[in-house]
Design a protein around this motif. Structure first.
Motif, PDB file in Angstrom:
ATOM      1  N   LEU A  52      25.657  39.505  -6.817  1.00  0.00           N
ATOM      2  CA  LEU A  52      25.661  39.040  -5.427  1.00  0.00           C
ATOM      3  C   LEU A  52      26.409  40.016  -4.525  1.00  0.00           C
ATOM      4  N   SER A  53      26.493  41.262  -4.938  1.00  0.00           N
ATOM      5  CA  SER A  53      27.247  42.260  -4.178  1.00  0.00           C
ATOM      6  C   SER A  53      26.656  42.530  -2.797  1.00  0.00           C
ATOM      7  N   SER A  54      25.386  42.235  -2.605  1.00  0.00           N
ATOM      8  CA  SER A  54      24.753  42.478  -1.302  1.00  0.00           C
ATOM      9  C   SER A  54      25.035  41.356  -0.296  1.00  0.00           C
ATOM     10  N   PHE A  55      25.683  40.282  -0.748  1.00  0.00           N
ATOM     11  CA  PHE A  55      26.048  39.184   0.146  1.00  0.00           C
ATOM     12  C   PHE A  55      27.522  39.304   0.519  1.00  0.00           C
ATOM     13  N   SER A  56      27.880  38.741   1.665  1.00  0.00           N
ATOM     14  CA  SER A  56      29.288  38.797   2.059  1.00  0.00           C
ATOM     15  C   SER A  56      30.116  37.940   1.103  1.00  0.00           C
ATOM     16  N   PHE A  57      31.390  38.256   1.014  1.00  0.00           N
ATOM     17  CA  PHE A  57      32.275  37.581   0.072  1.00  0.00           C
ATOM     18  C   PHE A  57      32.257  36.063   0.264  1.00  0.00           C
ATOM     19  N   PHE A  58      32.218  35.616   1.515  1.00  0.00           N
ATOM     20  CA  PHE A  58      32.294  34.191   1.820  1.00  0.00           C
ATOM     21  C   PHE A  58      30.986  33.449   1.529  1.00  0.00           C
ATOM     22  N   GLN A  59      29.879  34.165   1.417  1.00  0.00           N
ATOM     23  CA  GLN A  59      28.580  33.554   1.127  1.00  0.00           C
ATOM     24  C   GLN A  59      28.291  33.450  -0.365  1.00  0.00           C
ATOM     25  N   ARG A  60      28.973  34.222  -1.182  1.00  0.00           N
ATOM     26  CA  ARG A  60      28.605  34.373  -2.589  1.00  0.00           C
ATOM     27  C   ARG A  60      28.589  33.067  -3.375  1.00  0.00           C
ATOM     28  N   SER A  61      29.578  32.210  -3.196  1.00  0.00           N
ATOM     29  CA  SER A  61      29.588  30.969  -3.988  1.00  0.00           C
ATOM     30  C   SER A  61      28.434  30.054  -3.592  1.00  0.00           C
ATOM     31  N   SER A  62      28.133  29.988  -2.299  1.00  0.00           N
ATOM     32  CA  SER A  62      27.008  29.162  -1.848  1.00  0.00           C
ATOM     33  C   SER A  62      25.673  29.718  -2.338  1.00  0.00           C
ATOM     34  N   VAL A  63      25.524  31.043  -2.279  1.00  0.00           N
ATOM     35  CA  VAL A  63      24.292  31.678  -2.733  1.00  0.00           C
ATOM     36  C   VAL A  63      24.120  31.454  -4.232  1.00  0.00           C
ATOM     37  N   GLN A  64      25.207  31.578  -4.999  1.00  0.00           N
ATOM     38  CA  GLN A  64      25.138  31.362  -6.450  1.00  0.00           C
ATOM     39  C   GLN A  64      24.749  29.922  -6.775  1.00  0.00           C
ATOM     40  N   GLU A  65      25.317  28.959  -6.064  1.00  0.00           N
ATOM     41  CA  GLU A  65      24.949  27.551  -6.275  1.00  0.00           C
ATOM     42  C   GLU A  65      23.481  27.315  -5.958  1.00  0.00           C
TER      43      GLU A  65
ATOM     44  N   ASP B  19       8.761  26.369 -27.061  1.00  0.00           N
ATOM     45  CA  ASP B  19       9.913  25.676 -27.656  1.00  0.00           C
ATOM     46  C   ASP B  19      10.909  25.195 -26.599  1.00  0.00           C
ATOM     47  N   ASN B  20      10.501  25.210 -25.319  1.00  0.00           N
ATOM     48  CA  ASN B  20      11.278  24.753 -24.168  1.00  0.00           C
ATOM     49  C   ASN B  20      12.425  25.675 -23.771  1.00  0.00           C
ATOM     50  N   LEU B  21      12.602  26.789 -24.438  1.00  0.00           N
ATOM     51  CA  LEU B  21      13.571  27.774 -23.990  1.00  0.00           C
ATOM     52  C   LEU B  21      12.961  28.482 -22.785  1.00  0.00           C
ATOM     53  N   SER B  22      13.751  28.612 -21.710  1.00  0.00           N
ATOM     54  CA  SER B  22      13.216  29.109 -20.442  1.00  0.00           C
ATOM     55  C   SER B  22      14.171  30.123 -19.825  1.00  0.00           C
ATOM     56  N   ALA B  23      13.615  30.973 -18.990  1.00  0.00           N
ATOM     57  CA  ALA B  23      14.441  31.928 -18.253  1.00  0.00           C
ATOM     58  C   ALA B  23      13.857  32.126 -16.861  1.00  0.00           C
ATOM     59  N   VAL B  24      14.762  32.403 -15.911  1.00  0.00           N
ATOM     60  CA  VAL B  24      14.366  32.628 -14.526  1.00  0.00           C
ATOM     61  C   VAL B  24      15.055  33.892 -14.018  1.00  0.00           C
ATOM     62  N   VAL B  25      14.278  34.739 -13.352  1.00  0.00           N
ATOM     63  CA  VAL B  25      14.821  35.915 -12.671  1.00  0.00           C
ATOM     64  C   VAL B  25      14.572  35.719 -11.185  1.00  0.00           C
ATOM     65  N   ILE B  26      15.597  35.945 -10.374  1.00  0.00           N
ATOM     66  CA  ILE B  26      15.436  35.917  -8.924  1.00  0.00           C
ATOM     67  C   ILE B  26      15.619  37.347  -8.428  1.00  0.00           C
ATOM     68  N   ALA B  27      14.595  37.836  -7.723  1.00  0.00           N
ATOM     69  CA  ALA B  27      14.579  39.217  -7.240  1.00  0.00           C
ATOM     70  C   ALA B  27      14.054  39.247  -5.811  1.00  0.00           C
ATOM     71  N   ASP B  28      14.161  40.411  -5.174  1.00  0.00           N
ATOM     72  CA  ASP B  28      13.534  40.527  -3.863  1.00  0.00           C
ATOM     73  C   ASP B  28      12.028  40.751  -4.056  1.00  0.00           C
ATOM     74  N   THR B  29      11.292  40.701  -2.968  1.00  0.00           N
ATOM     75  CA  THR B  29       9.828  40.759  -3.067  1.00  0.00           C
ATOM     76  C   THR B  29       9.314  42.134  -3.472  1.00  0.00           C
ATOM     77  N   GLU B  30      10.137  43.191  -3.347  1.00  0.00           N
ATOM     78  CA  GLU B  30       9.707  44.546  -3.699  1.00  0.00           C
ATOM     79  C   GLU B  30       9.800  44.813  -5.198  1.00  0.00           C
ATOM     80  N   TYR B  31      10.582  44.025  -5.915  1.00  0.00           N
ATOM     81  CA  TYR B  31      10.804  44.287  -7.339  1.00  0.00           C
ATOM     82  C   TYR B  31       9.510  44.018  -8.106  1.00  0.00           C
TER      83      TYR B  31
END
Length: 198
Positions: free
Chosen positions: A25-38, A73-85
């Motif tokens: 979350l380095s591209s977000f401001s320090f004060f936004q990081r916890s909200s963005v992570q949630e 087997d119900n094991l799942s993964a999610v990646v969140i990326a920008d639209t260019e990735y």
């Protein structure tokens, strides 16, 4: 191109259980990081809950793309990326992470595990390695090298023409080309001239 998070879940009957996650979350401001992570944690769990077993999907949320893979087997993964990735690289990463996780963590722990009890430390490494898809993914790296070579070839041809020499003049002056080759070049040039846009 940026990867923001990768998370591993177990898809239960009604809700998804978060097993492990990593964030950049380095591209977000320090004060936004916890909200963005949630928000990313909530979105990842919701996407896993709504995706059927044995399928992959990509979901657009504002300027982000969420890529999900729910195995049989119900094991799942999610990646969140920008639209260019690149989408293909995201699914390669999901495959790799789920395969590695299933080898290292016993399936008995999946339904009741949580990030504190699951012993899997490779997510942060994968997240940082895959920040540059050209370095992490062999096919993307080869494509980038091909694009670079193509640019060099175009630049070389342009620099040749910049010196005031025309390809026609070079062919006419050439001692290495036989008469048949010169005739072939002239015929091909005439044939192609009908296709040029004026």
């Amino acid at each position: 191109m940026k990867l923001y998070s990768i998370s591993i879940h177990h898809k239960g009957g009604t809700k998804a259980n978060l097993l492990k996650s990593a964030y950049d979350l380095s591209s977000f401001s320090f004060f936004q990081r916890s909200s963005v992570q949630e928000f990313m944690t909530f979105t990842s769990a919701l996407i896993v809950e709504r995706t059927s077993q044995g399928s992959r999907a990509s979901v657009k949320e504002q300027e982000y793309l969420c890529h999900v893979y729910v195995r049989n087997d119900n094991l799942s993964a999610v990646v969140i990326a920008d639209t260019e990735y690149p989408q293909r690289v995201c699914f390669t990463l999901l495959d790799k992470v789920l395969e590695e996780f299933s080898r290292q963590v016993d399936s008995i722990e999946w339904p009741s595990g949580n990030p504190d009890t699951i012993n899997y430390k490779a997510l942060d490494i994968h997240l940082s390695k895959y920040q540059n898809p050209k370095e992490a993914d062999a096919m993307t790296k080869v494509q980038a090298e091909l694009d670079e070579t193509k640019i060099i070839l175009h630049n070389t041809m342009e620099s040749l023409l910049e010196r005031g020499e025309k390809l026609d003049d070079l062919v006419a002056k050439s001692e290495h080309l036989g008469n048949q080759s010169k005739a072939f070049y002239k015929t091909a040039r005439k044939q192609n001239s009908c296709c040029e846009i004026m």
